[in-house]
Design a protein around this motif. Structure first.
Motif, PDB file in Angstrom:
ATOM      1  N   MET A   1       0.840  -1.175   0.000  1.00  0.00           N
ATOM      2  CA  MET A   1       0.000   0.000   0.000  1.00  0.00           C
ATOM      3  C   MET A   1       0.880   1.231   0.000  1.00  0.00           C
ATOM      4  N   PRO A   2       0.880   1.937  -1.040  1.00  0.00           N
ATOM      5  CA  PRO A   2       1.692   3.147  -1.050  1.00  0.00           C
ATOM      6  C   PRO A   2       1.105   4.235  -0.152  1.00  0.00           C
ATOM      7  N   THR A   3       1.777   4.494   0.943  1.00  0.00           N
ATOM      8  CA  THR A   3       1.442   5.626   1.800  1.00  0.00           C
ATOM      9  C   THR A   3       2.490   6.677   1.513  1.00  0.00           C
ATOM     10  N   GLU A   4       2.052   7.804   1.042  1.00  0.00           N
ATOM     11  CA  GLU A   4       2.982   8.890   0.760  1.00  0.00           C
ATOM     12  C   GLU A   4       3.052   9.775   1.992  1.00  0.00           C
ATOM     13  N   THR A   5       4.241   9.916   2.547  1.00  0.00           N
ATOM     14  CA  THR A   5       4.417  10.710   3.753  1.00  0.00           C
ATOM     15  C   THR A   5       5.314  11.903   3.460  1.00  0.00           C
ATOM     16  N   LEU A   6       4.800  13.080   3.759  1.00  0.00           N
ATOM     17  CA  LEU A   6       5.547  14.316   3.615  1.00  0.00           C
ATOM     18  C   LEU A   6       5.890  14.806   5.011  1.00  0.00           C
TER      19      LEU A   6
ATOM     20  N   GLY B   1       9.955   7.971  13.072  1.00  0.00           N
ATOM     21  CA  GLY B   1       9.623   6.925  12.103  1.00  0.00           C
ATOM     22  C   GLY B   1       8.214   7.024  11.551  1.00  0.00           C
ATOM     23  N   LEU B   2       7.753   8.256  11.318  1.00  0.00           N
ATOM     24  CA  LEU B   2       6.368   8.448  10.883  1.00  0.00           C
ATOM     25  C   LEU B   2       6.020   7.670   9.618  1.00  0.00           C
ATOM     26  N   ALA B   3       6.886   7.662   8.633  1.00  0.00           N
ATOM     27  CA  ALA B   3       6.552   6.982   7.370  1.00  0.00           C
ATOM     28  C   ALA B   3       6.243   5.505   7.611  1.00  0.00           C
ATOM     29  N   ALA B   4       7.060   4.839   8.392  1.00  0.00           N
ATOM     30  CA  ALA B   4       6.831   3.414   8.675  1.00  0.00           C
ATOM     31  C   ALA B   4       5.590   3.217   9.537  1.00  0.00           C
TER      32      ALA B   4
ATOM     33  N   ALA C   1      -2.054   2.190   8.398  1.00  0.00           N
ATOM     34  CA  ALA C   1      -3.035   2.182   7.308  1.00  0.00           C
ATOM     35  C   ALA C   1      -3.233   0.772   6.774  1.00  0.00           C
ATOM     36  N   ALA C   2      -2.146   0.033   6.588  1.00  0.00           N
ATOM     37  CA  ALA C   2      -2.254  -1.336   6.077  1.00  0.00           C
ATOM     38  C   ALA C   2      -3.027  -2.222   7.045  1.00  0.00           C
ATOM     39  N   ALA C   3      -2.760  -2.098   8.330  1.00  0.00           N
ATOM     40  CA  ALA C   3      -3.460  -2.916   9.326  1.00  0.00           C
ATOM     41  C   ALA C   3      -4.947  -2.584   9.352  1.00  0.00           C
TER      42      ALA C   3
ATOM     43  N   TRP D   1      -4.861   0.679  -2.301  1.00  0.00           N
ATOM     44  CA  TRP D   1      -5.281   1.991  -1.809  1.00  0.00           C
ATOM     45  C   TRP D   1      -4.101   2.906  -1.535  1.00  0.00           C
ATOM     46  N   HIS D   2      -4.370   4.205  -1.557  1.00  0.00           N
ATOM     47  CA  HIS D   2      -3.333   5.216  -1.331  1.00  0.00           C
ATOM     48  C   HIS D   2      -3.806   6.211  -0.274  1.00  0.00           C
ATOM     49  N   VAL D   3      -2.892   6.549   0.626  1.00  0.00           N
ATOM     50  CA  VAL D   3      -3.146   7.533   1.674  1.00  0.00           C
ATOM     51  C   VAL D   3      -1.961   8.484   1.716  1.00  0.00           C
ATOM     52  N   SER D   4      -2.237   9.773   1.841  1.00  0.00           N
ATOM     53  CA  SER D   4      -1.177  10.764   1.997  1.00  0.00           C
ATOM     54  C   SER D   4      -1.155  11.243   3.438  1.00  0.00           C
ATOM     55  N   VAL D   5       0.060  11.349   4.004  1.00  0.00           N
ATOM     56  CA  VAL D   5       0.225  11.753   5.396  1.00  0.00           C
ATOM     57  C   VAL D   5       1.193  12.929   5.455  1.00  0.00           C
ATOM     58  N   LEU D   6       0.815  13.950   6.218  1.00  0.00           N
ATOM     59  CA  LEU D   6       1.662  15.103   6.457  1.00  0.00           C
ATOM     60  C   LEU D   6       2.091  15.086   7.910  1.00  0.00           C
TER      61      LEU D   6
END
Length: 163
Positions: free
Chosen positions: A1-6, A16-19, A25-27, A39-44
């Motif tokens: 699941m690609p989670t894009e973290t900025l 370790g926010l990206a991980a 999200a995957a869980a 699915w895709h989720v973006s996180v700031l």
């Protein structure tokens, strides 16, 4: 699941926010029977100053908060206490955006005597559920959402944050 973290606040790198975002999200998606790879989720990852601006702009509450979420579309259930319909994988695979504030999260985790990673994971599970149409505006919806959070976190080896 690609989670894009900025990352806007560098303290999130050490946390370790990206991980954490990817895992939460995957869980959440897997627990609900959805394939995380679809699915895709973006996180700031930001600070209190930035999230206060976002909270003012989008919720008319000019103060910091721990986490905000913006679903890509309305997915709420029609009946309080019922689960929303799952998103259609043939449609838009972008679930939405999440912003999370380091200062508030760190303060809350410290105040609760919980590891920062556990608290942040809980908030990311919570926000991902919001992206999927769950909310806590009604007591029945809140109870459903809390049960899901506790179950998902339990599967991740994280203790019930509501105890």
């Amino acid at each position: 699941m690609p989670t894009e973290t900025l990352i806007e606040d560098v303290r999130w790198h050490e946390a370790g926010l990206a991980a954490l975002a990817e895992r939460a999200a995957a869980a959440t998606l897997a627990h609900l029977g959805l394939d995380p790879g679809e699915w895709h989720v973006s996180v700031l990852g930001c600070d209190d100053a930035r999230i206060a601006v976002l909270n003012a702009d989008f919720r008319d509450k000019p103060r910091p908060t721990n986490v905000l979420s913006w679903p890509s579309e309305e997915r709420a259930a029609a009946t309080p206490g019922k689960a929303p319909d799952p998103p259609d994988p043939q449609g838009d695979t972008e679930l939405g955006d999440i912003a999370i504030a380091f200062d508030t999260c760190a303060r809350e985790a410290d105040g609760a005597g919980r590891p920062l990673a556990d608290h942040v994971t809980h908030l990311l599970v919570h926000a991902t559920l919001h992206l999927l149409g769950y909310d806590h505006e009604d007591a029945r919806d809140a109870a459903l959402m809390e049960r899901l959070e506790v179950a998902i976190l339990g599967e991740m080896g994280i203790t019930d944050p509501y105890i």
